[in-house]
Design a protein around this motif. Structure first.
Motif, PDB file in Angstrom:
ATOM      1  N   GLY A   1       5.848 -88.003 -29.401  1.00  9.25           N
ATOM      2  CA  GLY A   1       4.767 -87.210 -28.858  1.00  9.25           C
ATOM      3  C   GLY A   1       4.935 -87.060 -27.362  1.00  9.25           C
ATOM      4  O   GLY A   1       5.937 -86.536 -26.878  1.00  9.25           O
ATOM      5  N   ASP A   2       3.954 -87.564 -26.591  1.00 10.85           N
ATOM      6  CA  ASP A   2       3.985 -87.429 -25.137  1.00 10.85           C
ATOM      7  C   ASP A   2       4.746 -88.557 -24.443  1.00 10.85           C
ATOM      8  O   ASP A   2       4.897 -88.524 -23.213  1.00 10.85           O
ATOM      9  CB  ASP A   2       2.551 -87.379 -24.588  1.00 10.85           C
ATOM     10  CG  ASP A   2       1.801 -86.134 -25.043  1.00 10.85           C
ATOM     11  OD1 ASP A   2       2.477 -85.125 -25.322  1.00 10.85           O
ATOM     12  OD2 ASP A   2       0.564 -86.188 -25.126  1.00 10.85           O
TER      13      ASP A   2
ATOM     14  N   PHE B   1       8.595 -96.216 -36.003  1.00  6.50           N
ATOM     15  CA  PHE B   1       7.553 -95.400 -35.386  1.00  6.50           C
ATOM     16  C   PHE B   1       6.845 -94.449 -36.354  1.00  6.50           C
ATOM     17  O   PHE B   1       5.805 -93.886 -36.009  1.00  6.50           O
ATOM     18  CB  PHE B   1       8.136 -94.593 -34.218  1.00  6.50           C
ATOM     19  CG  PHE B   1       8.725 -95.435 -33.134  1.00  6.50           C
ATOM     20  CD1 PHE B   1       7.919 -96.233 -32.334  1.00  6.50           C
ATOM     21  CD2 PHE B   1      10.094 -95.452 -32.917  1.00  6.50           C
ATOM     22  CE1 PHE B   1       8.461 -97.017 -31.322  1.00  6.50           C
ATOM     23  CE2 PHE B   1      10.649 -96.226 -31.904  1.00  6.50           C
ATOM     24  CZ  PHE B   1       9.832 -97.020 -31.112  1.00  6.50           C
ATOM     25  N   GLY B   2       7.402 -94.256 -37.529  1.00  3.74           N
ATOM     26  CA  GLY B   2       6.764 -93.397 -38.521  1.00  3.74           C
ATOM     27  C   GLY B   2       6.584 -91.975 -38.046  1.00  3.74           C
ATOM     28  O   GLY B   2       7.488 -91.374 -37.447  1.00  3.74           O
ATOM     29  N   ASP B   3       5.381 -91.416 -38.273  1.00  3.94           N
ATOM     30  CA  ASP B   3       5.107 -90.021 -37.948  1.00  3.94           C
ATOM     31  C   ASP B   3       5.055 -89.744 -36.454  1.00  3.94           C
ATOM     32  O   ASP B   3       5.027 -88.571 -36.042  1.00  3.94           O
ATOM     33  CB  ASP B   3       3.776 -89.584 -38.581  1.00  3.94           C
ATOM     34  CG  ASP B   3       3.849 -89.541 -40.099  1.00  3.94           C
ATOM     35  OD1 ASP B   3       4.976 -89.460 -40.625  1.00  3.94           O
ATOM     36  OD2 ASP B   3       2.790 -89.596 -40.747  1.00  3.94           O
ATOM     37  N   ARG B   4       5.033 -90.800 -35.629  1.00  8.08           N
ATOM     38  CA  ARG B   4       5.043 -90.587 -34.174  1.00  8.08           C
ATOM     39  C   ARG B   4       6.366 -89.995 -33.706  1.00  8.08           C
ATOM     40  O   ARG B   4       6.422 -89.342 -32.666  1.00  8.08           O
ATOM     41  CB  ARG B   4       4.798 -91.908 -33.443  1.00  8.08           C
ATOM     42  CG  ARG B   4       3.408 -92.513 -33.676  1.00  8.08           C
ATOM     43  CD  ARG B   4       3.316 -93.863 -32.984  1.00  8.08           C
ATOM     44  NE  ARG B   4       3.525 -93.744 -31.537  1.00  8.08           N
ATOM     45  CZ  ARG B   4       3.844 -94.766 -30.749  1.00  8.08           C
ATOM     46  NH1 ARG B   4       4.021 -95.984 -31.261  1.00  8.08           N
ATOM     47  NH2 ARG B   4       3.985 -94.578 -29.450  1.00  8.08           N
TER      48      ARG B   4
ATOM     49  N   MET C   1      12.204 -83.924 -37.625  1.00 12.79           N
ATOM     50  CA  MET C   1      13.377 -83.241 -37.093  1.00 12.79           C
ATOM     51  C   MET C   1      14.458 -83.148 -38.157  1.00 12.79           C
ATOM     52  O   MET C   1      14.568 -84.017 -39.023  1.00 12.79           O
ATOM     53  CB  MET C   1      13.923 -83.972 -35.860  1.00 12.79           C
ATOM     54  CG  MET C   1      14.470 -85.385 -36.115  1.00 12.79           C
ATOM     55  SD  MET C   1      15.163 -86.191 -34.651  1.00 12.79           S
ATOM     56  CE  MET C   1      16.616 -85.203 -34.321  1.00 12.79           C
ATOM     57  N   ASP C   2      15.235 -82.103 -38.089  1.00 10.44           N
ATOM     58  CA  ASP C   2      16.350 -81.897 -39.015  1.00 10.44           C
ATOM     59  C   ASP C   2      17.595 -82.507 -38.380  1.00 10.44           C
ATOM     60  O   ASP C   2      18.258 -81.880 -37.549  1.00 10.44           O
ATOM     61  CB  ASP C   2      16.539 -80.409 -39.280  1.00 10.44           C
ATOM     62  CG  ASP C   2      17.575 -80.132 -40.369  1.00 10.44           C
ATOM     63  OD1 ASP C   2      18.406 -81.030 -40.624  1.00 10.44           O
ATOM     64  OD2 ASP C   2      17.564 -79.032 -40.934  1.00 10.44           O
ATOM     65  N   ILE C   3      17.887 -83.751 -38.766  1.00 13.48           N
ATOM     66  CA  ILE C   3      18.986 -84.438 -38.095  1.00 13.48           C
ATOM     67  C   ILE C   3      20.337 -83.820 -38.422  1.00 13.48           C
ATOM     68  O   ILE C   3      21.246 -83.812 -37.590  1.00 13.48           O
ATOM     69  CB  ILE C   3      18.993 -85.948 -38.408  1.00 13.48           C
ATOM     70  CG1 ILE C   3      19.221 -86.214 -39.891  1.00 13.48           C
ATOM     71  CG2 ILE C   3      17.738 -86.610 -37.923  1.00 13.48           C
ATOM     72  CD1 ILE C   3      19.535 -87.663 -40.180  1.00 13.48           C
TER      73      ILE C   3
END
Length: 348
Positions: free
Chosen positions: A54-55, A31-34, A1-3
């Protein structure tokens, strides 16, 4: 995401933007790439965020009080692993606490939107959840680790002397009020883990209808009935005092220290003074901001700036005050305030 784009889109001020960046960095480390995005369901000025993985989702909080953040993390770690009435701690990075998402439908919103039958069922879940937290806290011996709350003479004195503020506004206390006896009744030994701040905005329902309490920032030790007083004397809570008293009495956990009758008597006295504190907070906020619509108050989890909510507090206070000889002289005081509020409520 572009914070940075998110910060710009939400027009965050400097302080809110700095906190958002800290939360994003901590979430990325944990969480890394999650991590896909971070949202601000309560507004960018709030210290809590929803972290999207993710979900699934988690909650991040970045509060100013470092000590309280670590106390909350300890309580969640100690209890959350086995107690399903509260979130689990997912991690603590410096001043950012991550916990499981209790649910996206807050209790206050659910109670505002539902009909009477559903409200009763949801309220019963809220009451049972608090008793479950208390029972599991005793099993985990949290009383050995948590700090006391409201244990000083100065704190209890301020609670009791709040009646003087209403007296100065012209409200009359009935004969026989003995503030020293009330002080003694409220000056209890800290024995039971309490969540504290059990307003209905601090619980949520998940998609399956499971209710969990969250926001343990101010947890500690006191009598135990205070948690239920916070809920009953939440001005936006739509159930009346007799209904809530019966519900709590019937759900009472026999494993609770002391007798049920003594516990209920203390609940009654404390609820009176908690309702008084909430009423005075409302008076202060109304003087600054004026009355608001019920929907806006509930949606923002704000102080109950509506005349009907103030009347609710007066009715709660009168019912519980009448249950004890120590507080019965306060019934006329709350009745007088209620009569002054009634025309405002009719016009709202």
């Amino acid at each position: 995401m572009d914070i940075e784009a998110t910060i710009a889109d939400m027009d965050m001020d400097k302080e809110d933007a700095a906190r958002f960046r800290r939360v994003h960095a901590a979430a990325r480390d944990l969480f890394g790439d999650r991590l896909t995005r971070i949202s601000t369901p309560g507004g960018s000025y709030r210290a809590s965020y929803r972290v999207h993985l993710g979900d699934v989702t988690a909650i991040a909080s970045c509060r100013d009080n470092f000590r309280r953040t670590h106390i909350e993390a300890f309580a969640l770690r100690k209890l959350g692993a086995t107690c399903d009435a509260m979130p689990r701690c997912l991690g603590l990075t410096d001043d950012v606490l991550f916990q499981s998402d209790a649910g996206q439908r807050r209790l206050n919103v659910a109670m505002f939107e539902e009909g009477d039958a559903a409200r009763q069922q949801i309220a019963a879940k809220a009451v049972e959840g608090l008793f479950t937290i208390h029972r599991d806290a005793r099993a985990a011996e949290l009383h050995k680790y948590m700090p006391p709350l409201g244990s000083t003479k100065a704190w209890v004195t301020r609670v009791v002397n709040a009646v003087r503020k209403l007296e100065k506004q012209g409200a009359k206390i009935g004969k026989g009020f003995n503030r020293f006896e009330v002080f003694d009744a409220l000056m209890v030994a800290p024995r039971q883990f309490v969540k504290w701040d059990c307003r209905s905005g601090n619980a949520a329902l998940d998609d399956a209808g499971k209710l969990r309490w969250f926001d343990f920032e101010y947890c500690g030790l006191r009598h135990g009935a205070e948690d239920f007083a916070w809920l009953i004397a939440d001005e936006s809570w739509p159930l009346d005092a007799p209904t809530m008293f019966d519900m709590v009495r019937d759900a009472y956990d026999p494993d609770t220290p002391g007798s049920r009758e003594d516990w209920l008597n203390y609940l009654s006295i404390y609820t009176v003074f908690h309702a008084l504190q909430r009423l005075q907070l409302m008076q202060s906020e109304v003087a600054k901001r004026g009355w608001k619509s019920k929907r806006k108050v509930v949606a923002r989890d704000d102080v109950g700036l509506h005349p009907d909510f103030a009347l609710q507090l007066c009715n709660v206070a009168m019912f519980f005050a009448d249950r004890s000889r120590l507080t019965a002289p306060l019934v006329p005081m709350f009745d007088e305030v209620a009569r002054e509020l009634a025309p405002l409520a009719d016009a709202a």
